[in-house]
Design a protein around this motif. Structure first.
Motif, PDB file in Angstrom:
ATOM      1  N   LYS A 173     -62.522  11.012 -14.827  1.00 46.47           N
ATOM      2  CA  LYS A 173     -61.804  10.164 -13.877  1.00 46.47           C
ATOM      3  C   LYS A 173     -60.840  11.053 -13.097  1.00 46.47           C
ATOM      4  N   VAL A 174     -60.873  10.957 -11.774  1.00 46.45           N
ATOM      5  CA  VAL A 174     -60.060  11.834 -10.920  1.00 46.45           C
ATOM      6  C   VAL A 174     -59.349  10.996  -9.869  1.00 46.45           C
ATOM      7  N   ARG A 175     -58.021  10.987  -9.926  1.00 44.02           N
ATOM      8  CA  ARG A 175     -57.233  10.336  -8.864  1.00 44.02           C
ATOM      9  C   ARG A 175     -56.589  11.423  -8.018  1.00 44.02           C
ATOM     10  N   VAL A 176     -56.811  11.364  -6.706  1.00 43.13           N
ATOM     11  CA  VAL A 176     -56.301  12.385  -5.791  1.00 43.13           C
ATOM     12  C   VAL A 176     -55.086  11.859  -5.048  1.00 43.13           C
ATOM     13  N   GLU A 177     -54.020  12.626  -5.106  1.00 43.18           N
ATOM     14  CA  GLU A 177     -52.805  12.302  -4.343  1.00 43.18           C
ATOM     15  C   GLU A 177     -52.074  13.590  -4.024  1.00 43.18           C
TER      16      GLU A 177
END
Length: 216
Positions: A173-177
């Motif tokens: 799972k990868v959240r980009v910010e």
């Protein structure tokens, strides 16, 4: 008939790893196998596409990539982004690009062919508009392939029921910010992935170093 494994059989089961994928990948994602499910989400302009191309560049040595670009496939900006990371001569024949005509049925037909791509990117889930049942069909029909799904975001979460369900099922799972990819992986790792260091330092300021190990 359901396949049942005993404890010894489970212990003896072997998986094919992406050996030599690079320390910069292993320290973030752990010991990746040749088949995995990844979901990537984040707001526009935070580095999702550039993260993806950096990640895919590391995978090209292990098999062909199919990038289904439903949102930006025909855009000049997409072309420029791709060639910031890929070299025409070095990577020709290792990656293919498809547009909105690559429907669910068309993808299934392509992946059933011999020597079909090993790594498949769907950008984005919302434009492809598949159901969670169709996602499970892909996973069951092609257990030896890796699927990477790109999703729009709603706040800090993937947008929509299908994307949310895939998030719970995904091994990565990868959240980009702010030009950092915040990673949770069943395969190990532990560090987050810096997509663009100068941009990330400007975005996060004094919190930059803390963000390198912050969880989702």
């Amino acid at each position: 008939m359901a396949k049942v494994l005993g404890l010894k059989q489970l212990h003896q089961k072997r998986y094919t790893l992406l050996d030599g994928v690079g320390d910069h990948i292993t320290k973030c994602f752990g010991d990746l196998t040749t088949s995995f499910i990844m979901i990537v989400w984040g707001m526009s302009g935070n580095g999702k596409s550039n993260f993806l191309m950096q990640f895919l560049t590391a995978l090209l040595a292990f098999g062909k990539v199919l990038y289904v670009s439903l949102e930006e496939g025909g855009e000049k900006s997409f072309q420029k982004m791709v060639f910031r990371h890929l070299d025409v001569d070095a990577h020709n024949g290792k990656i293919e690009f498809a547009d909105y005509e690559m429907t669910f049925d068309a993808l299934v037909a392509k992946l059933k062919k011999k020597k079909s791509p090993r790594f498949i990117v769907i950008d984005s889930l919302q434009y492809w508009n598949i159901t969670y049942e169709q996602y499970k069909q892909l996973k069951e029909m092609f257990p030896n392939k890796a699927f990477i799904f790109i999703s729009h975001a709603e706040g800090k979460n993937p947008k929509g029921t299908t994307a949310t369900n895939i998030r719970y099922d995904s091994g990565i799972k990868v959240r980009v910010e702010g030009y950092i990819a915040f990673i949770t992986s069943r395969y190990g790792g532990g560090e987050n992935f810096v997509i663009w260091e100068d941009g990330a330092k400007k975005y996060w300021g004094k919190k930059f170093k803390t963000m390198l190990t912050k969880r989702l």
